[in-house]
Design a protein around this motif. Structure first.
Motif, PDB file in Angstrom:
ATOM      1  N   SER A 134      18.464   4.901   9.298  1.00 60.58           N
ATOM      2  CA  SER A 134      17.121   4.438   8.932  1.00 60.58           C
ATOM      3  C   SER A 134      17.137   3.496   7.739  1.00 60.58           C
ATOM      4  CB  SER A 134      16.225   5.645   8.623  1.00 60.58           C
ATOM      5  OG  SER A 134      16.729   6.376   7.530  1.00 60.58           O
ATOM      6  N   ASP A 135      18.306   3.063   7.320  1.00 60.64           N
ATOM      7  CA  ASP A 135      18.406   2.177   6.161  1.00 60.64           C
ATOM      8  C   ASP A 135      17.596   0.898   6.399  1.00 60.64           C
ATOM      9  OD1 ASP A 135      19.392   1.261   3.653  1.00 60.64           O
ATOM     10  OD2 ASP A 135      20.831   0.004   4.724  1.00 60.64           O
ATOM     11  N   GLY A 136      16.757   0.550   5.432  1.00 60.67           N
ATOM     12  CA  GLY A 136      15.958  -0.669   5.520  1.00 60.67           C
ATOM     13  C   GLY A 136      14.553  -0.474   6.029  1.00 60.67           C
ATOM     14  N   TYR A 137      14.233   0.713   6.553  1.00 63.34           N
ATOM     15  CA  TYR A 137      12.878   0.997   7.029  1.00 63.34           C
ATOM     16  C   TYR A 137      12.106   1.738   5.934  1.00 63.34           C
ATOM     17  CZ  TYR A 137      14.478  -0.353  11.655  1.00 63.34           C
ATOM     18  OH  TYR A 137      14.980  -1.060  12.719  1.00 63.34           O
ATOM     19  N   GLU A 138      10.846   1.367   5.761  1.00 66.52           N
ATOM     20  CA  GLU A 138      10.050   1.916   4.662  1.00 66.52           C
ATOM     21  C   GLU A 138       8.676   2.371   5.132  1.00 66.52           C
ATOM     22  OE1 GLU A 138      11.626  -0.389   0.697  1.00 66.52           O
ATOM     23  OE2 GLU A 138      10.038  -1.368   1.865  1.00 66.52           O
ATOM     24  N   ILE A 139       8.083   3.221   4.307  1.00 64.42           N
ATOM     25  CA  ILE A 139       6.692   3.630   4.458  1.00 64.42           C
ATOM     26  C   ILE A 139       5.938   3.075   3.248  1.00 64.42           C
ATOM     27  CG2 ILE A 139       5.089   5.569   4.589  1.00 64.42           C
ATOM     28  CD1 ILE A 139       6.984   5.393   6.955  1.00 64.42           C
ATOM     29  N   GLY A 140       4.840   2.388   3.473  1.00 60.72           N
ATOM     30  CA  GLY A 140       4.091   1.826   2.356  1.00 60.72           C
ATOM     31  C   GLY A 140       2.594   1.895   2.593  1.00 60.72           C
ATOM     32  N   ILE A 141       1.854   2.080   1.510  1.00 59.63           N
ATOM     33  CA  ILE A 141       0.394   2.073   1.599  1.00 59.63           C
ATOM     34  C   ILE A 141      -0.168   1.470   0.317  1.00 59.63           C
ATOM     35  CG2 ILE A 141       0.235   4.455   0.738  1.00 59.63           C
ATOM     36  CD1 ILE A 141      -2.264   4.731   2.593  1.00 59.63           C
ATOM     37  N   GLY A 142      -1.157   0.587   0.482  1.00 60.30           N
ATOM     38  CA  GLY A 142      -1.786  -0.048  -0.670  1.00 60.30           C
ATOM     39  C   GLY A 142      -3.300   0.030  -0.565  1.00 60.30           C
ATOM     40  N   LEU A 143      -3.957   0.020  -1.709  1.00 56.80           N
ATOM     41  CA  LEU A 143      -5.426   0.057  -1.763  1.00 56.80           C
ATOM     42  C   LEU A 143      -5.926  -1.017  -2.700  1.00 56.80           C
ATOM     43  CD1 LEU A 143      -8.143   1.529  -1.097  1.00 56.80           C
ATOM     44  CD2 LEU A 143      -7.768   2.830  -3.212  1.00 56.80           C
ATOM     45  N   SER A 144      -6.859  -1.840  -2.205  1.00 58.30           N
ATOM     46  CA  SER A 144      -7.514  -2.860  -3.012  1.00 58.30           C
ATOM     47  C   SER A 144      -8.997  -2.539  -3.108  1.00 58.30           C
ATOM     48  CB  SER A 144      -7.327  -4.252  -2.393  1.00 58.30           C
ATOM     49  OG  SER A 144      -5.962  -4.593  -2.318  1.00 58.30           O
ATOM     50  N   VAL A 145      -9.553  -2.604  -4.332  1.00 61.16           N
ATOM     51  CA  VAL A 145     -10.963  -2.284  -4.568  1.00 61.16           C
ATOM     52  C   VAL A 145     -11.543  -3.305  -5.543  1.00 61.16           C
ATOM     53  CG1 VAL A 145     -10.792   0.184  -4.054  1.00 61.16           C
ATOM     54  CG2 VAL A 145     -10.246  -0.637  -6.359  1.00 61.16           C
ATOM     55  N   PRO A 146     -12.882  -3.388  -5.662  1.00 61.52           N
ATOM     56  CA  PRO A 146     -13.492  -4.413  -6.510  1.00 61.52           C
ATOM     57  C   PRO A 146     -13.261  -4.226  -8.008  1.00 61.52           C
ATOM     58  CG  PRO A 146     -15.053  -3.589  -4.869  1.00 61.52           C
ATOM     59  CD  PRO A 146     -13.890  -2.669  -4.862  1.00 61.52           C
ATOM     60  N   ARG A 147     -12.879  -3.032  -8.430  1.00 65.56           N
ATOM     61  CA  ARG A 147     -12.652  -2.802  -9.855  1.00 65.56           C
ATOM     62  C   ARG A 147     -11.281  -2.157 -10.043  1.00 65.56           C
ATOM     63  NH1 ARG A 147     -17.144   1.992 -10.858  1.00 65.56           N
ATOM     64  NH2 ARG A 147     -16.306   3.535  -9.388  1.00 65.56           N
ATOM     65  N   ASN A 148     -10.877  -1.983 -11.292  1.00 65.79           N
ATOM     66  CA  ASN A 148      -9.567  -1.409 -11.565  1.00 65.79           C
ATOM     67  C   ASN A 148      -9.443  -0.011 -10.979  1.00 65.79           C
ATOM     68  OD1 ASN A 148      -8.475  -3.607 -12.894  1.00 65.79           O
ATOM     69  ND2 ASN A 148      -9.201  -2.945 -14.908  1.00 65.79           N
ATOM     70  N   ALA A 149      -8.294   0.246 -10.393  1.00 61.97           N
ATOM     71  CA  ALA A 149      -8.005   1.541  -9.779  1.00 61.97           C
ATOM     72  C   ALA A 149      -6.746   2.120 -10.394  1.00 61.97           C
ATOM     73  CB  ALA A 149      -7.835   1.384  -8.268  1.00 61.97           C
ATOM     74  N   SER A 150      -6.516   3.395 -10.113  1.00 58.74           N
ATOM     75  CA  SER A 150      -5.272   4.038 -10.524  1.00 58.74           C
ATOM     76  C   SER A 150      -4.729   4.826  -9.339  1.00 58.74           C
ATOM     77  CB  SER A 150      -5.499   4.966 -11.720  1.00 58.74           C
ATOM     78  OG  SER A 150      -6.344   6.054 -11.375  1.00 58.74           O
ATOM     79  N   LEU A 151      -3.421   5.000  -9.349  1.00 58.40           N
ATOM     80  CA  LEU A 151      -2.758   5.761  -8.294  1.00 58.40           C
ATOM     81  C   LEU A 151      -1.847   6.794  -8.934  1.00 58.40           C
ATOM     82  CD1 LEU A 151      -1.730   6.441  -5.460  1.00 58.40           C
ATOM     83  CD2 LEU A 151      -0.185   4.466  -5.621  1.00 58.40           C
ATOM     84  N   ALA A 152      -2.052   8.050  -8.550  1.00 60.98           N
ATOM     85  CA  ALA A 152      -1.174   9.135  -8.989  1.00 60.98           C
ATOM     86  C   ALA A 152      -0.412   9.653  -7.783  1.00 60.98           C
ATOM     87  CB  ALA A 152      -1.987  10.263  -9.626  1.00 60.98           C
ATOM     88  N   VAL A 153       0.890   9.861  -7.958  1.00 60.16           N
ATOM     89  CA  VAL A 153       1.747  10.394  -6.905  1.00 60.16           C
ATOM     90  C   VAL A 153       2.089  11.830  -7.261  1.00 60.16           C
ATOM     91  CG1 VAL A 153       3.919  10.124  -5.651  1.00 60.16           C
ATOM     92  CG2 VAL A 153       2.703   8.098  -6.490  1.00 60.16           C
ATOM     93  N   LEU A 154       1.820  12.738  -6.341  1.00 57.46           N
ATOM     94  CA  LEU A 154       2.061  14.153  -6.577  1.00 57.46           C
ATOM     95  C   LEU A 154       3.049  14.696  -5.536  1.00 57.46           C
ATOM     96  CD1 LEU A 154      -1.695  15.135  -7.043  1.00 57.46           C
ATOM     97  CD2 LEU A 154      -0.040  14.601  -8.836  1.00 57.46           C
ATOM     98  N   PRO A 155       4.187  15.281  -5.974  1.00 60.38           N
ATOM     99  CA  PRO A 155       4.599  15.466  -7.364  1.00 60.38           C
ATOM    100  C   PRO A 155       4.968  14.138  -8.028  1.00 60.38           C
ATOM    101  CG  PRO A 155       6.373  16.079  -5.902  1.00 60.38           C
ATOM    102  CD  PRO A 155       5.191  15.804  -5.020  1.00 60.38           C
TER     103      PRO A 155
END
Length: 213
Positions: A155-176
């Motif tokens: 599976s080398d080279g394959y990725e999972i990705g997700i992004g979020l764009s919003v009208p104002r500043n956002a934050s992202l927390a990854v748990l754990p």
């Protein structure tokens, strides 16, 4: 037909020496409507499974426009606005089928229905005046170390990705918070999380993304 389902399919098909990478870019407007650009690549070995035993019209992974139209039709407030599919060079040296889908949603409930279906893998709340979108991206794997090592290779080279764009500043927390081998953009009008497909197999806890804006 939900993002969480595609993630689970990624892990399931690794045992077949077939790989799949997924990315989703979500844009949410101030009124709650928005757009999802979903892109995923399937190795031709996996895509061809759907052509065995006379099942040409029903591939193992949904890759055709008809597949998406059927899924979208079941979700009120969701509309398919763009679709393309083409062959590209694969991460392992073979050929991949790259599918790009654009979906318009009219409100947050429609977005949640796509991301989480009837389960609890996606939720939205308002806390102290801020929107909070929580996504359970993966659950721990019970595979042994030798198998994980093998899966890393195929599976080398394959990725999972997700992004979020919003009208104002956002934050992202990854748990754990100590998830290794990931790339995180945690502040700004666009925040994102990316991790190698095989690296997800090392998880020992449920992986959750928490977006706030």
């Amino acid at each position: 037909m939900k993002f969480g389902t595609l993630i689970l399919l990624c892990l399931a098909v690794l045992g077949l020496n077939s790989c799949l990478g997924v990315s989703a870019d979500i844009s949410i407007r101030a009124n709650g409507s928005g757009q999802i650009v979903l892109e995923y690549r399937v190795s031709q070995a996996l895509e061809s499974m759907g052509r065995l035993d006379g099942n040409e019209r029903w591939p193992a992974i949904p890759v055709g426009r008809d597949d998406f139209e059927r899924g979208v039709a079941r979700i009120p407030g969701l509309r398919l606005s763009g679709f393309s599919a083409r062959d590209v060079s694969g991460a392992g040296g073979g050929r991949d089928l790259l599918t790009r889908v654009t979906l318009d949603f009219q409100d947050i409930p429609a977005l949640l229905s796509f991301l989480g279906g009837a389960g609890d893998s996606a939720s939205h709340t308002v806390e102290n005046g801020s929107n909070v979108l929580r996504l359970v991206l993966a659950v721990p794997s019970s595979l042994n170390a030798d198998l994980v090592s093998l899966l890393r290779e195929v599976s080398d080279g394959y990725e999972i990705g997700i992004g979020l764009s919003v009208p104002r500043n956002a934050s992202l927390a990854v748990l754990p918070s100590d998830v290794s081998a990931s790339r995180v953009v945690s502040h700004g009008r666009r925040v994102s999380f990316t991790i190698g497909l095989a690296d997800m197999l090392d998880l020992r806890e449920e992986l959750t993304l928490e977006f706030r804006w």
